[in-house]
Design a protein around this motif. Structure first.
Motif, PDB file in Angstrom:
ATOM      1  N   LEU A  48       0.826  -1.213   0.000  1.00 28.54           N
ATOM      2  CA  LEU A  48       0.000   0.000   0.000  1.00 28.54           C
ATOM      3  C   LEU A  48       0.857   1.259   0.000  1.00 28.54           C
ATOM      4  CD1 LEU A  48      -2.843  -0.985   2.494  1.00 28.54           C
ATOM      5  CD2 LEU A  48      -3.040  -0.659   0.023  1.00 28.54           C
ATOM      6  N   THR A  49       1.968   1.222   0.723  1.00 24.83           N
ATOM      7  CA  THR A  49       2.864   2.381   0.775  1.00 24.83           C
ATOM      8  C   THR A  49       3.430   2.698  -0.609  1.00 24.83           C
ATOM      9  OG1 THR A  49       3.464   1.910   3.075  1.00 24.83           O
ATOM     10  CG2 THR A  49       4.981   3.287   1.805  1.00 24.83           C
ATOM     11  N   VAL A  50       3.857   1.654  -1.332  1.00 25.29           N
ATOM     12  CA  VAL A  50       4.383   1.862  -2.685  1.00 25.29           C
ATOM     13  C   VAL A  50       3.282   2.365  -3.609  1.00 25.29           C
ATOM     14  CG1 VAL A  50       5.524   0.782  -4.654  1.00 25.29           C
ATOM     15  CG2 VAL A  50       6.135   0.085  -2.332  1.00 25.29           C
ATOM     16  N   LEU A  51       2.081   1.806  -3.468  1.00 24.46           N
ATOM     17  CA  LEU A  51       0.953   2.255  -4.286  1.00 24.46           C
ATOM     18  C   LEU A  51       0.669   3.734  -4.038  1.00 24.46           C
ATOM     19  CD1 LEU A  51      -1.287   1.483  -6.281  1.00 24.46           C
ATOM     20  CD2 LEU A  51      -2.701   0.836  -4.320  1.00 24.46           C
ATOM     21  N   HIS A  52       0.736   4.161  -2.777  1.00 25.57           N
ATOM     22  CA  HIS A  52       0.517   5.575  -2.454  1.00 25.57           C
ATOM     23  C   HIS A  52       1.603   6.443  -3.080  1.00 25.57           C
ATOM     24  CE1 HIS A  52      -1.911   4.310   1.356  1.00 25.57           C
ATOM     25  NE2 HIS A  52      -2.635   4.279   0.251  1.00 25.57           N
ATOM     26  N   ALA A  53       2.836   5.931  -3.146  1.00 30.83           N
ATOM     27  CA  ALA A  53       3.923   6.684  -3.780  1.00 30.83           C
ATOM     28  C   ALA A  53       3.653   6.861  -5.275  1.00 30.83           C
ATOM     29  CB  ALA A  53       5.250   5.966  -3.554  1.00 30.83           C
ATOM     30  N   VAL A  54       3.132   5.820  -5.925  1.00 31.09           N
ATOM     31  CA  VAL A  54       2.769   5.926  -7.338  1.00 31.09           C
ATOM     32  C   VAL A  54       1.677   6.979  -7.518  1.00 31.09           C
ATOM     33  CG1 VAL A  54       1.785   4.716  -9.322  1.00 31.09           C
ATOM     34  CG2 VAL A  54       3.403   3.530  -7.823  1.00 31.09           C
ATOM     35  N   ARG A  55       0.666   6.901  -6.684  1.00 30.75           N
ATOM     36  CA  ARG A  55      -0.444   7.853  -6.795  1.00 30.75           C
ATOM     37  C   ARG A  55       0.035   9.285  -6.568  1.00 30.75           C
ATOM     38  NH1 ARG A  55      -3.664   5.406  -3.637  1.00 30.75           N
ATOM     39  NH2 ARG A  55      -4.767   4.294  -5.300  1.00 30.75           N
ATOM     40  N   ARG A  56       0.938   9.457  -5.601  1.00 25.06           N
ATOM     41  CA  ARG A  56       1.475  10.798  -5.330  1.00 25.06           C
ATOM     42  C   ARG A  56       2.268  11.308  -6.526  1.00 25.06           C
ATOM     43  NH1 ARG A  56       6.074  12.011  -0.778  1.00 25.06           N
ATOM     44  NH2 ARG A  56       6.546  14.155  -1.396  1.00 25.06           N
ATOM     45  N   ALA A  57       3.084  10.435  -7.139  1.00 22.12           N
ATOM     46  CA  ALA A  57       3.869  10.840  -8.307  1.00 22.12           C
ATOM     47  C   ALA A  57       2.963  11.241  -9.473  1.00 22.12           C
ATOM     48  CB  ALA A  57       4.798   9.700  -8.735  1.00 22.12           C
ATOM     49  N   VAL A  58       1.842  10.542  -9.616  1.00 20.40           N
ATOM     50  CA  VAL A  58       0.879  10.886 -10.674  1.00 20.40           C
ATOM     51  C   VAL A  58       0.200  12.217 -10.357  1.00 20.40           C
ATOM     52  CG1 VAL A  58      -1.289  10.193 -11.761  1.00 20.40           C
ATOM     53  CG2 VAL A  58       0.504   8.495 -11.363  1.00 20.40           C
ATOM     54  N   ASP A  59      -0.212  12.376  -9.108  1.00 19.91           N
ATOM     55  CA  ASP A  59      -0.884  13.618  -8.712  1.00 19.91           C
ATOM     56  C   ASP A  59       0.026  14.836  -8.876  1.00 19.91           C
ATOM     57  OD1 ASP A  59      -3.131  12.180  -8.071  1.00 19.91           O
ATOM     58  OD2 ASP A  59      -2.735  12.134  -5.910  1.00 19.91           O
ATOM     59  N   GLU A  60       1.330  14.630  -8.661  1.00 21.07           N
ATOM     60  CA  GLU A  60       2.278  15.736  -8.755  1.00 21.07           C
ATOM     61  C   GLU A  60       2.768  15.954 -10.188  1.00 21.07           C
ATOM     62  OE1 GLU A  60       5.304  14.641  -6.005  1.00 21.07           O
ATOM     63  OE2 GLU A  60       4.113  15.131  -4.223  1.00 21.07           O
ATOM     64  N   GLY A  61       2.337  15.106 -11.108  1.00 22.18           N
ATOM     65  CA  GLY A  61       2.732  15.257 -12.495  1.00 22.18           C
ATOM     66  C   GLY A  61       4.077  14.663 -12.849  1.00 22.18           C
ATOM     67  N   ALA A  62       4.721  13.959 -11.897  1.00 23.03           N
ATOM     68  CA  ALA A  62       6.017  13.354 -12.175  1.00 23.03           C
ATOM     69  C   ALA A  62       5.870  12.123 -13.062  1.00 23.03           C
ATOM     70  CB  ALA A  62       6.711  12.980 -10.864  1.00 23.03           C
ATOM     71  N   LEU A  63       4.719  11.469 -12.978  1.00 25.87           N
ATOM     72  CA  LEU A  63       4.418  10.315 -13.831  1.00 25.87           C
ATOM     73  C   LEU A  63       3.062  10.531 -14.490  1.00 25.87           C
ATOM     74  CD1 LEU A  63       5.410   7.216 -11.618  1.00 25.87           C
ATOM     75  CD2 LEU A  63       6.624   8.087 -13.639  1.00 25.87           C
ATOM     76  N   ARG A  64       2.986  10.210 -15.752  1.00 25.69           N
ATOM     77  CA  ARG A  64       1.710  10.288 -16.460  1.00 25.69           C
ATOM     78  C   ARG A  64       1.293   8.871 -16.836  1.00 25.69           C
ATOM     79  NH1 ARG A  64       2.274  15.620 -20.437  1.00 25.69           N
ATOM     80  NH2 ARG A  64       2.654  17.134 -18.745  1.00 25.69           N
TER      81      ARG A  64
END
Length: 325
Positions: free
Chosen positions: A8-24
């Motif tokens: 879950l922690t890694v999943l939250h990191a992915v979601r945060r990166a998407v929300d911040e625009g670092a990953l599309r």
């Protein structure tokens, strides 16, 4: 931090990166973590960056670096390293052992239960064949333990199970409910059921005996500890990495068993816990002129936690966990 927590922690990191625009990319429904393979380091690893690289239009190691920035530092994670083509490797905080043991003792037989599948409504088809019916009933129990609204439905999902010839069921009925359940649930559903007779032998070659005996030993250790004035309390790290790892993995095992409709995963995990506990048991209580110490209290707490996991797992399989054998 358990494997499920880390996922879950890694999943939250992915979601945060998407929300911040670092990953599309589209955020995946879940992230898998597992023990590092050859060339890996630390306690756990994930290939999530490799799966996200192509849709993100980036190199996998670049994706891994983006995620590492959002994971390190993080409570419960001591270090995050990138290996190979883009694997994330996690070394957990040493104090994680303390949290696992205390969590097991606090949650008791419900340790490993979660709300991971809440909002889902699995419908399983009733089965007339006895082994199929037993597997279906057990899978329902596993799904509900993960928060799913699981029920029987004539039009629901069919769990394919290798049937047992009708003429042999009398043999399974004769060995008692506990042994019969183990014989039918321990193998994967597409494998033959275990031979019933060996499951009645009280010997270490009998895996059901080992699991139930290990639970009984944990119960006896706590009773003997009370006579010596040793109260189980996890106060300092214990050198039992295999047993601690297995206890930490328990929630993830229950969740995967529910998702994959595979009660055999629980049974195999209980065998591993039992073997690790039986190898550890001789170090738990004071010997000879030894005086009770924090080390003994911590070891006893770990043994009690292992016994609790064994009892909870057996309960989900519908098998009793006697205090004495």
């Amino acid at each position: 931090m358990t494997p499920a927590d880390l996922s879950l922690t890694v999943l939250h990191a992915v979601r945060r990166a998407v929300d911040e625009g670092a990953l599309r990319v589209e955020v995946p429904p879940r992230v898998k973590v597992e023990r590092p393979r050859a060339g890996g380091v630390g306690d756990y690893a994930s290939s999530v960056a490799l799966g996200l690289a192509r849709p993100a239009g980036l190199d996998a190691r670049a994706v891994a670096a983006i995620l590492r920035e959002r994971l390190d530092p993080h409570p419960g994670i001591r270090a995050v390293e990138i290996t190979g083509p883009g694997f994330l490797n996690f070394t957990l905080d040493e104090q994680d052992d303390t949290r696992v043991v205390r969590r097991v003792l606090a949650e008791g037989l419900r340790y490993g239960y979660s709300t991971a599948l809440s909002g889902t409504r699995p419908r399983l088809r009733p089965a007339a064949e006895p082994r199929a019916g037993l597997v279906t009933d057990t899978v329902l129990r596993l799904l509900r333990a993960q928060g799913a609204d699981a029920r029987l439905d004539p039009d629901g999902e069919l769990i394919p199970v290798l049937p047992v010839p009708c003429e042999t069921y009398e043999t399974y009925e004769a060995i008692g409910d506990d042994a019969a359940r183990w014989a039918l649930l321990r193998p994967a559903a597409h494998h033959l059921a275990l031979a019933p007779a060996p499951l009645l032998v009280q010997h270490e070659r009998n895996p059901l005996f080992r699991v139930r005996y290990a639970h009984a030993r944990a119960h006896r250790l706590v009773a003997n500890g009370a006579q010596l004035g040793v109260t189980p309390r996890y106060e300092q790290p214990v050198d039992a990495p295999r047993l601690l790892t297995l206890l930490g993995d328990h929630p993830d095992v229950l969740l995967s068993a529910a998702r994959l409709r595979a009660p055999d995963r629980v049974a195999r995990h209980l065998e591993s816990v039992a073997d690790a506990l039986l190898a550890f048991q001789h170090t738990v209580l004071p010997l000879g002129d030894e005086k009770p110490s924090a080390a003994h209290r911590s070891r006893l707490a770990l043994a009690e936690a292992a016994g609790t996991v064994l009892a909870g797992g057996l309960s989900l399989l519908g098998i009793s966990a006697p205090d004495q054998i």
